[in-house]
Each structure stands twice: as structure tokens, then as C-alpha cells.
Write an enzyme that holds these catalytic residues in place. Structure first.
Site, PDB file in Angstrom:
ATOM      1  N   LYS A  88       0.854  -1.189   0.000  1.00 19.75           N
ATOM      2  CA  LYS A  88       0.000   0.000   0.000  1.00 19.75           C
ATOM      3  C   LYS A  88       0.887   1.235   0.000  1.00 19.75           C
ATOM      4  O   LYS A  88       1.985   1.236   0.584  1.00 19.75           O
ATOM      5  CB  LYS A  88      -0.898   0.026   1.237  1.00 19.75           C
ATOM      6  CG  LYS A  88      -2.149   0.863   1.067  1.00 19.75           C
ATOM      7  CD  LYS A  88      -3.198   0.121   0.266  1.00 19.75           C
ATOM      8  CE  LYS A  88      -4.519   0.866   0.245  1.00 19.75           C
ATOM      9  NZ  LYS A  88      -5.561   0.097  -0.475  1.00 19.75           N
ATOM     10  N   GLY A 192     -21.604   5.471   3.962  1.00 19.24           N
ATOM     11  CA  GLY A 192     -20.596   5.822   2.967  1.00 19.24           C
ATOM     12  C   GLY A 192     -21.110   5.612   1.563  1.00 19.24           C
ATOM     13  O   GLY A 192     -21.362   4.482   1.149  1.00 19.24           O
ATOM     14  N   GLY A 194     -19.588   6.685  -1.406  1.00 19.84           N
ATOM     15  CA  GLY A 194     -18.552   7.024  -2.372  1.00 19.84           C
ATOM     16  C   GLY A 194     -18.675   6.192  -3.626  1.00 19.84           C
ATOM     17  O   GLY A 194     -19.759   5.706  -3.976  1.00 19.84           O
ATOM     18  N   VAL A 196     -17.798   3.172  -4.399  1.00 23.91           N
ATOM     19  CA  VAL A 196     -18.296   1.807  -4.216  1.00 23.91           C
ATOM     20  C   VAL A 196     -19.646   1.811  -3.505  1.00 23.91           C
ATOM     21  O   VAL A 196     -20.601   1.167  -3.947  1.00 23.91           O
ATOM     22  CB  VAL A 196     -17.275   0.950  -3.440  1.00 23.91           C
ATOM     23  CG1 VAL A 196     -17.848  -0.443  -3.162  1.00 23.91           C
ATOM     24  CG2 VAL A 196     -15.972   0.830  -4.230  1.00 23.91           C
TER      25      VAL A 196
END
Length: 361
Positions: A88, A192, A194, A196
Site C-alpha cells: 500500500k 458511505g 462514495g 463503491v
């Protein structure tokens, strides 16, 4: 690990296990921002994980996030059956700082230089705060990047595939709880909206689910209204009585307090590192809440990036592999029940089996 930037506190790193192969922490020569590239494991192949551009109170918080997220990528890629390791990259943006387009370009070029210096140990892709266009800039400095825009010969962003994998996991979780994969009439809470979470909400609404939603971006309320969803504030969303709680924002949402206040039968979502502490898996189990481990559920994006980027990739085969995430989730539920362990332990055993098989003898 060499620290190349001064700090007044390393509290964010205290207590974090260090099991990584390599961690690069550097200051971008163009942007002046601290960039962390964490390579957790290359046992199964080149490490793959997205590039996160986010605001943190301290640069050490960004480093700690990179360590956690890269370790989760090792589990994700292994459990998904990919010949890829885990890594990452995280770019620390100081709180309250808004980057201009020129500044964003500079930091993507800096990220490309950092990745190139690792000699192919790590490949990046888009993540929170970055997109396919960002990856096209990284490509100017390194070939170790995927998820480029289609116009640049790439496969584009993986959000559709990630959402598809989460949807398959929702179906598997409903089946485990109710003996039916029927979505219509089920009350599902999504935190959430966003890239996705928004896609997932649209699919669930189209399938007849009753939705309650929330997002830190209040501008998402119009989108929610268009779906016929009920909007609640972020700090209240986990209190809503429902069939499923679906966290699709940033990680760490499942704290001991939140778990104790949940009023649902199952938790399955796209967010990474949902458990604030590993002990949260046992707390969920003790409360009778079925948790689908995040690093299995949200693997659709990395599966898509890995397989769709291959020469002569068959998109139908890629879609089948993403849909099969639901089968993996179902198997984890079965293993956990039969072995008397948490779903987290069952998922970790699945990933560990692949990693152990690849261990040098």
C-alpha cells in the site's frame, strides 16, 4: 525501516506489529509531502495495493495506516487466490490542506519515483483520494502501476468490480442469515456513498431493498433521495435497526462502542480494516452478529485489476471470479461455524494456507 522526516510523536506506531518486508518513507522532492510505500509481502508475487491520498493529523498516522492497509492487502490477495503480494502507498496531506491540480500532479510524480526505487517489489493502483487519471501521472515515472484510464490503454478504475463483489457478499450473508438470497424487502443500512458505496446502494435499491444511508458529504442527500433511501447523520447510522449494516467509508468504524450499539443481524461492507481492534470479531460473534471479513468482501477491485490487465483477458471470466467472492464468504461462514471460531479467524486461515504453501522450504 528508516525514518526520513522529523516528528514530535511516534504514538501512532506504538503497538503496531511490524511484519513487513520493506517500508519506504520519503519526502517528495516536488510536493514536499511525506509518502509511505509499505511492502508487506511478496511471497505470492509482486505486491499490489492502491495509493491513498488523504488528510491526517500527523505523518506518522499516515505511516501507521500504510502498515495496516498493506498487511490487509496480503490477506486480501491471498484469500482471493491471486498470485500477488500485499502492499500500500499512503500520502500524508496535512489537515485543512487542499491540493491544487498542479500540486496533485507533483505528488503523483513523486509517488512514481518512490515506487520505481523499489525495483518492482510493488505495483500501485487507485484508492481513496486518487483515480485512474492519477495513475496515468504515476505512469510517467514508473511502469509499476495499473488501473490506467481506458484512453491510455488501461482497464480503468475498479469500483464497479469492487461493488459487484460486495453485492455478491451481501447475498451470501443474507442466505446465511435467512436461508434466502432475496434482497427485496430487506432493510439495509449503508454508511458511505462514495464510488463503491454509491454503486452498491443503486444496485440494492433496484433489487427492492429498503435503504437507510449516510455519508460525511451532505451533498449525497440528493442522490439518496433519488434512490428512495432514508438519510440519517453519520454518528447515528449504526443505531438504526436493520437486517444488515454495510460500512463503505474509511476503516476503523467497528469500535467496541459501535459494535455494542449495533442493532442488526449482519455486517458486510466495502470499507477496509473495519475492525478498530482484532478483538472486535469476537465481540461481534458474542452478540450474534454475522460479520463478513472485509478483506474478502472487497477483493473485487484487485481481482479485476489483476485479471483484466492480462493479455487477451476475458471480461466474462473476470466477472465470474468477482461473483465467486460470494462463494468464498459462504465458505468462511461455514468454516467458522463448524470449527467454532470467528469469521475473522476462518478468513485468516484461508489466506494463511495459501501463504504457507508458497513459503520457501
Amino acid at each position: 525501516m528508516t525514518l526520513t522526516h522529523p516528528t514530535t510523536s511516534l504514538d501512532a506506531l506504538i503497538g503496531l506489529p511490524f511484519t513487513h518486508e520493506r517500508v519506504l518513507i520519503t519526502t517528495g522532492i516536488r510536493s514536499g509531502l511525506v509518502i509511505t510505500v509499505a511492502v508487506h509481502s511478496t511471497r505470492l508475487g509482486q505486491a499490489l495495493g492502491g495509493a491513498r491520498l488523504w488528510q491526517y493529523e500527523n505523518w506518522t498516522d499516515a505511516v501507521a495506516d500504510a502498515l495496516r492497509l498493506s498487511a490487509a492487502m496480503t490477506l486480501k490477495n491471498a484469500a482471493a487466490g491471486l498470485n500477488l503480494g500485499g502492499g500500500k502507498s499512503v500520502i500524508h496531506v496535512p489537515l485543512g490542506t487542499e491540493l491544487s491540480e498542479a500540486e496533485r500532479r507533483d505528488v503523483m510524480l513523486d509517488l512514481g519515483d518512490a515506487i520505481e526505487s523499489l525495483d518492482g517489489a510493488y505495483m500501485t493502483a487507485e484508492d481513496v483520494g486518487t483515480n485512474a487519471e492519477s495513475m496515468a501521472i504515476v505512469k510517467e515515472r514508473t511502469d509499476h502501476v495499473c488501473g490506467l484510464p481506458a484512453a491510455s490503454g488501461g482497464v480503468g478504475e475498479p469500483a464497479d468490480a469492487t461493488a459487484a463483489g460486495v453485492y455478491a457478499s451481501v447475498l451470501a450473508t443474507l442466505d446465511a442469515l435467512f436461508g434466502s438470497r432475496e434482497v427485496s424487502g430487506r432493510h439495509i443500512v449503508i454508511s458511505g456513498l462514495g464510488q463503491v458505496g454509491g454503486r452498491l446502494a443503486g444496485e440494492l435499491a433496484a433489487a427492492g431493498a429498503r435503504l437507510t444511508v449516510s455519508d460525511v458529504n451532505l451533498g449525497k442527500q440528493q442522490f439518496a433521495a433519488g434512490l428512495g433511501a432514508t438519510w440519517v447523520p453519520v454518528d447515528e447510522v449504526h443505531h438504526v435497526p436493520a437486517d444488515l449494516f454495510v460500512p463503505c467509508g474509511l476503516g476503523g468504524v467497528l469500535t467496541a462502542r459501535v459494535i455494542g450499539e449495533l442493532n442488526v443481524l449482519g455486517v458486510v461492507g466495502a470499507a477496509n480494516n473495519q475492525l478498530a481492534q482484532p478483538e472486535g470479531a469476537a465481540q461481534l460473534d458474542a452478540r450474534g452478529i454475522l460479520w463478513a471479513p472485509d478483506f474478502v468482501v472487497n477483493a473485487g477491485g484487485v481481482i479485476y485489476l489483476a485479471l483484466a490487465s492480462e493479455p487477451n483477458a476475458d471480461r466474462a471470466v473476470v466477472a465470474e471470479r468477482v461473483a465467486a467472492i460470494g462463494d468464498v464468504v459462504a465458505q468462511i461462514f461455514t468454516d467458522a461455524r463448524e470449527q467454532g471460531i470467528t469469521t475473522l479467524a476462518a478468513a485468516e486461515r484461508l489466506a494463511a494456507a495459501r501463504l504457507d504453501a508458497a513459503r520457501p522450504r
